[in-house]
Design an enzyme around this catalytic site. Structure first.
Site, mmCIF file in Angstrom:
data_model
loop_
_atom_site.group_PDB
_atom_site.id
_atom_site.type_symbol
_atom_site.label_atom_id
_atom_site.label_comp_id
_atom_site.label_asym_id
_atom_site.label_seq_id
_atom_site.Cartn_x
_atom_site.Cartn_y
_atom_site.Cartn_z
ATOM 1 N N LYS A 59 2.121 -2.778 -5.440
ATOM 2 C CA LYS A 59 3.328 -2.483 -6.224
ATOM 3 C C LYS A 59 3.866 -3.742 -6.891
ATOM 4 C CE LYS A 59 5.454 -0.894 -2.631
ATOM 5 N NZ LYS A 59 4.382 -1.146 -1.660
ATOM 6 N N THR A 60 4.065 -4.770 -6.076
ATOM 7 C CA THR A 60 4.590 -6.005 -6.648
ATOM 8 C C THR A 60 3.633 -6.564 -7.683
ATOM 9 O OG1 THR A 60 5.710 -6.498 -4.579
ATOM 10 C CG2 THR A 60 5.446 -8.305 -6.111
ATOM 11 N N PRO A 96 3.178 2.524 0.541
ATOM 12 C CA PRO A 96 3.022 1.663 1.710
ATOM 13 C C PRO A 96 2.767 0.213 1.316
ATOM 14 C CG PRO A 96 1.526 3.553 1.782
ATOM 15 C CD PRO A 96 2.135 3.535 0.425
ATOM 16 N N GLY A 147 1.175 -3.442 0.688
ATOM 17 C CA GLY A 147 -0.145 -3.924 0.293
ATOM 18 C C GLY A 147 -0.889 -3.028 -0.666
ATOM 19 N N LYS A 182 -1.603 11.600 4.330
ATOM 20 C CA LYS A 182 -2.079 12.090 5.625
ATOM 21 C C LYS A 182 -3.585 12.306 5.608
ATOM 22 C CE LYS A 182 2.246 14.276 7.013
ATOM 23 N NZ LYS A 182 2.998 15.526 7.077
ATOM 24 N N SER A 213 6.913 17.945 10.789
ATOM 25 C CA SER A 213 5.522 18.250 10.449
ATOM 26 C C SER A 213 4.580 18.196 11.650
ATOM 27 C CB SER A 213 5.030 17.339 9.335
ATOM 28 O OG SER A 213 4.841 16.042 9.827
HETATM 29 N N1 LIG Z 1 -5.588 -1.768 -7.079
HETATM 30 C C1 LIG Z 1 -5.624 -3.072 -6.834
HETATM 31 N N2 LIG Z 1 -6.458 -3.858 -7.534
HETATM 32 C C2 LIG Z 1 -6.488 -5.173 -7.285
HETATM 33 N N3 LIG Z 1 -5.767 -5.805 -6.376
HETATM 34 C C3 LIG Z 1 -4.904 -5.073 -5.648
HETATM 35 C C4 LIG Z 1 -4.797 -3.686 -5.849
HETATM 36 N N4 LIG Z 1 -3.861 -3.218 -4.997
HETATM 37 C C5 LIG Z 1 -3.414 -4.260 -4.312
HETATM 38 N N5 LIG Z 1 -4.018 -5.395 -4.687
HETATM 39 C C6 LIG Z 1 -3.781 -6.711 -4.153
HETATM 40 O O1 LIG Z 1 -3.250 -6.602 -2.848
HETATM 41 C C7 LIG Z 1 -2.295 -7.587 -2.585
HETATM 42 C C8 LIG Z 1 -1.023 -6.979 -2.038
HETATM 43 O O2 LIG Z 1 -0.358 -6.245 -3.047
HETATM 44 P P1 LIG Z 1 1.210 -6.308 -3.302
HETATM 45 O O3 LIG Z 1 1.782 -7.564 -2.795
HETATM 46 O O4 LIG Z 1 1.459 -5.960 -4.714
HETATM 47 O O5 LIG Z 1 1.639 -5.142 -2.360
HETATM 48 P P2 LIG Z 1 2.997 -4.324 -2.349
HETATM 49 O O6 LIG Z 1 2.646 -2.930 -2.664
HETATM 50 O O7 LIG Z 1 4.010 -4.989 -3.179
HETATM 51 O O8 LIG Z 1 3.369 -4.395 -0.809
HETATM 52 P P3 LIG Z 1 4.809 -4.465 -0.111
HETATM 53 O O9 LIG Z 1 5.330 -3.074 -0.055
HETATM 54 O O10 LIG Z 1 4.474 -4.979 1.259
HETATM 55 O O11 LIG Z 1 5.613 -5.398 -0.924
HETATM 56 C C9 LIG Z 1 -2.045 -8.318 -3.871
HETATM 57 O O12 LIG Z 1 -2.727 -9.541 -3.819
HETATM 58 C C10 LIG Z 1 -2.693 -7.418 -4.933
HETATM 59 O O13 LIG Z 1 -3.206 -8.160 -5.974
HETATM 60 MG MG LIG Z 2 5.779 -6.045 -2.661
#
Ligand SMILES: Nc1ncnc2c1ncn2[C@@H]1O[C@H](COP(=O)(O)OP(=O)(O)OP(=O)(O)O)[C@@H](O)[C@H]1O
Ligand SMILES: [Mg+2]
Length: 759
Positions: free
Chosen positions: A340-341, A335, A337, A701, A658
């Protein structure tokens, strides 16, 4: 003096010694008098001609006339047959003594020879003219010349005196010669011009060479390119291509329209960081340290990434070449945030590579990936070439963001191009359409991300090594907030760490009362708002640091809680059951509502349900109907009633099997009048026999159920092993009921006492 038939020649002048064949009426006459005529004006002089053979020309009668000598017309009479006859005074040439004409003759012949030369005569006319010895007849040869007009010819005809006539003819011919010579000169000049350009080109080339020899500082653009190409570290084939284009550029010159296009092409070719590579660091221990420093939790993910790097390291050390299977692409699915990025960036940092992000959302054209061929106006290279340019090295981490949002249409399938890019057996010779040279992508580390696995094109998915991000528990979110988000927002808002403090209970309050998400984006925003307000207080001297942010301060800054645990209220009436679902934004709870009303019978479904979900609803209704007795439903409870099943939020499309047991539970609750327990959430597919089948996304879930304040979850027994994936702190606080049949579900979910249904 004789009397001859008069034959008028329209716009035509014939001279003595110049036989002609023409369509004129001559009757039975042996001799006729030919007089040139223009309109109604007759020439003063004509010629006496013998009438020769009568012939047919183009089916019409014609006659050959052989003119003998000049003559002047006298009296005219029309004879009995109506033919005009004139008295003619014959004037044969009187040849002067040779001395009078010798020089003129010689001069005349010379001029005519020159004219014939210029005209490219093959010698026949020249020899004809040479055979004519009489000066008068010589002058009369001018009559043949196509260049003299009617009046000039009449003037010659009317000149009886041979010397005078020859002088006149010579004057005419001289004029003619002058004209031809001018024409010739113009033609020559034009040819000269073209030669001059060619000469200039060669001279320019020589000048360039000389300039280079002298080390002249005024180097041309071409020299500039030549130097850059030599320094770019291109593979041989690419360098040759670049030099070929440069050669073309030089030949065309700067002002040519195509030169601009060639320059753009060379610029792109030079923008690729051919020889450049970051020194890669494949040390798993170091990598883990970096990953830990950047991200809280995600233990599983980090472990998978370090393993991946360790394998790469071993293969590299042992000189094992990449195969189709070895080159799987790390794909992070989860999902929004959930990091991943940002973990992609950490991978780059951990391995000492550059990082570039390439968003594929909405890319539906193969040319976006591969570029347009150069034949298109405004053609450009594709995204991969641009990514390499941005990275500045040939071995960066390229993040293929949002691969699940790739499209495909008539412009070609971008996933096909991506497949080639990602295939280690092919990607060392990737060809961008624009650059049209081979690019070695085999050193790039590709990492893909997606929100859901289902919409990734199947052939691509097949090549991916999936790492799932399922979202965070409240405790994990608090840890992330404490370790990363809070410090970052402190800094962004111009504060110092010691100025503002917060304890975990307050952070937990922000997480559970103000955010409802799998990731931490909204959480970071809320913390940002909170700290912005705190910064304002400090800046406006309302409050002196240090400030401890407490529950009251949170309420003041963020307002009333945004998230409610609605399960208790929603399920307080019979006919509403709490289900669990997974969407593109993570896990979520969803309420299935059932109602019955008078009607023809049957089922009404609303809430944008997909086909699979509609079928689940039918199966549920059939099951409830057929087991009415066992369920304690009064016989005939559904007679003459229509059942309506609705799944809010109505605007969001939902699908999947489901929700099966949730719909059964809602219907059973409605018909028995027993409400569903407000603390229970459930997920599972149902069959007509009442069996409960397993479902996917259990971890997401369960996290959603926990976040929504539920404490019990009903899961299919085949999903029991998945419970191990649920983080321990959540697992410990929740009660799981593992079931195989609907009976068990209903026994667990329904309150024992019926209350009066609202319906
Ligand atoms: N486990 C974690 N530890 C520290 N910071 C985190 C962690 N998970 C997420 N963040 C922070 O949350 C923010 C959002 O993460 P990110 O942009 O990588 O989300 P994403 O999974 O790529 O979302 P999307 O699918 O919307 O692209 C970033 O600033 C990231 O540093
Ligand atoms: Mg992303």
């Amino acid at each position: 003096m004789s009397t001859l038939r008069l034959v008028a020649l329209d716009d035509t002048v014939v001279f003595p010694g110049m036989p002609v064949t023409m369509q004129v009426e001559t009757g039975e006459d042996q001799r006729v008098f030919l007089v040139p005529r223009q309109g109604t004006a007759y020439a003063k002089v004509g010629v006496v001609a013998d009438v020769g053979d009568r012939v047919r020309v183009k089916g019409r009668r014609a006659v050959t006339l052989v003119p003998r000598y000049r003559a002047v017309a006298g009296q005219a009479v029309t004879d009995a047959a109506g033919v005009l006859r004139v008295d003619v005074e014959e004037r044969p040439d009187v040849t002067p003594p040779p001395v009078a004409t010798r020089d003129l003759e010689r001069e005349y012949r010379a001029v005519v020879d020159e004219i014939l030369d210029l005209r490219g005569d093959d010698g026949r006319i020249q020899s004809f003219v040479r055979e004519i010895t009489e000066p008068g007849a010589l002058a009369d040869t001018s009559g043949y010349s196509p260049d003299f007009n009617y009046s000039q010819k009449v003037q010659l005809l009317e000149t009886f005196d041979v010397v005078e006539r020859l002088t006149l003819a010579l004057a005419f011919q001289r004029e003619r010669l002058a004209e031809l010579q001018v024409r010739q000169r113009i033609r020559d000049d034009m040819e000269d011009g073209a030669q001059k350009q060619q000469r200039e080109y060669f001279l320019r080339r020589q000048m360039d060479a000389i300039r280079k020899e002298l080390g002249d500082s005024d180097a041309t653009a071409a020299d500039d390119y030549r130097k850059k190409i030599a320094d770019a570290g291109m593979p041989d084939a690419v360098r040759q291509q670049a030099e070929r284009e440069l050669g073309r550029l030089e030949r065309l010159g700067d002002s040519n329209a195509e030169a601009g296009m060639i320059r753009t092409y060379l610029d792109w070719l030079l923008a690729v960081p051919w020889g450049k590579r970051s020194e890669e660091r494949l040390d798993p221990v170091h990598a883990r340290t970096v990953l830990d420093a950047d991200h809280e939790g995600l233990d599983d993910v980090k472990k998978r990434i370090t393993e991946y790097l360790a394998v790469r390291k071993l293969r590299a050390e042992r000189g094992m070449s990449e195969t189709k299977r070895s080159g799987v692409i790390l794909t992070l699915i989860g999902p929004p945030g959930t990091g991943k990025t940002s973990i992609g960036e950490s991978i780059a940092r951990a391995t000492g590579r550059e990082f570039v992000r390439m968003s594929l959302g909405g890319v539906r054209d193969e040319a976006e990936i591969r570029g347009h061929r150069r034949t298109y106006i405004g053609a450009l290279p594709g995204r991969l070439v641009r990514a390499l340019r941005d990275a500045g090295t040939m071995n960066p981490v390229i993040m293929l963001d949002e691969v699940d949002k790739l499209g495909a249409d008539w412009r070609g399938d971008p996933s096909a191009a991506l497949l080639e890019v990602l295939d280690p057996a092919q990607n060392h010779g990737f060809r961008d359409h624009y650059l049209d040279v081979e690019l070695d992508l085999s050193h790039v580390l590709f990492v893909a991300t997606a929100n859901v696995a289902e919409s990734i094109p199947a052939p691509l998915f097949d090549r991916m090594e999936v790492i799932r991000f399922d979202g965070y528990t409240t405790r994990e979110k608090v840890a992330i907030a404490r370790g990363h988000l809070w410090p970052r927002q402190i800094e962004r808002n111009g504060l110092r760490p010691e100025e503002v403090t917060v304890d975990d209970a307050v952070l937990r309050q922000v997480v559970s009362d103000y955010t409802r998400e799998a990731g931490v984006r909204q959480l970071e925003r809320e913390l940002g708002t909170l700290l912005r307000k705190t910064a304002t207080r400090i800046a406006s001297a309302e409050q002196a640091p240090p400030i401890a942010v407490d529950a009251a301060a949170v309420r003041e800054a963020l307002g009333r809680p945004k998230v409610f645990h609605e399960a208790a209220i929603r399920t307080s009436v019979p006919g509403v059951a709490t289900g669990l679902a997974v969407t593109g934004t993570g896990g979520d709870v969803l309420f299935v509502e059932a109602a019955a009303m008078p009607g023809k019978g049957g089922l009404v479904l609303t809430g944008q349900l997909g086909d699979v979900m509609k079928e689940s609803a039918r199966i549920a209704l059939t099951y409830v109907n057929s087991h009415a007795g066992a369920l304690g439903i009064e016989p005939g409870a559904l007679d003459g009633r229509e059942v309506h099943v609705h799944v809010p939020a109505g605007a969001i499309p939902k699908d999947g099997p489901s929700a099966g047991i949730t719909i059964v539970t809602a219907l059973a609750s409605l018909l028995t009048g027993r409400p569903v327990k407000s603390t229970i959430g459930m997920t599972g597919e149902v069959t007509l026999q009442g069996r409960v089948l397993p479902i996917g996304g259990l971890k997401q879930k369960v996290l959603a159920a926990h976040a929504a304040g539920l404490t019990e979850v009903i899961v299919p027994d085949r999903n029991a092993p998945d419970l191990d994936d649920v983080p321990a702190d959540v697992r410990d606080r929740m009660q799981f009921h593992v079931v195989t049949s609907v009976d068990e579900v209903l026994a667990l979910a329904l309150e024992s006492n019926a209350i009066a249904a609202a319906a």
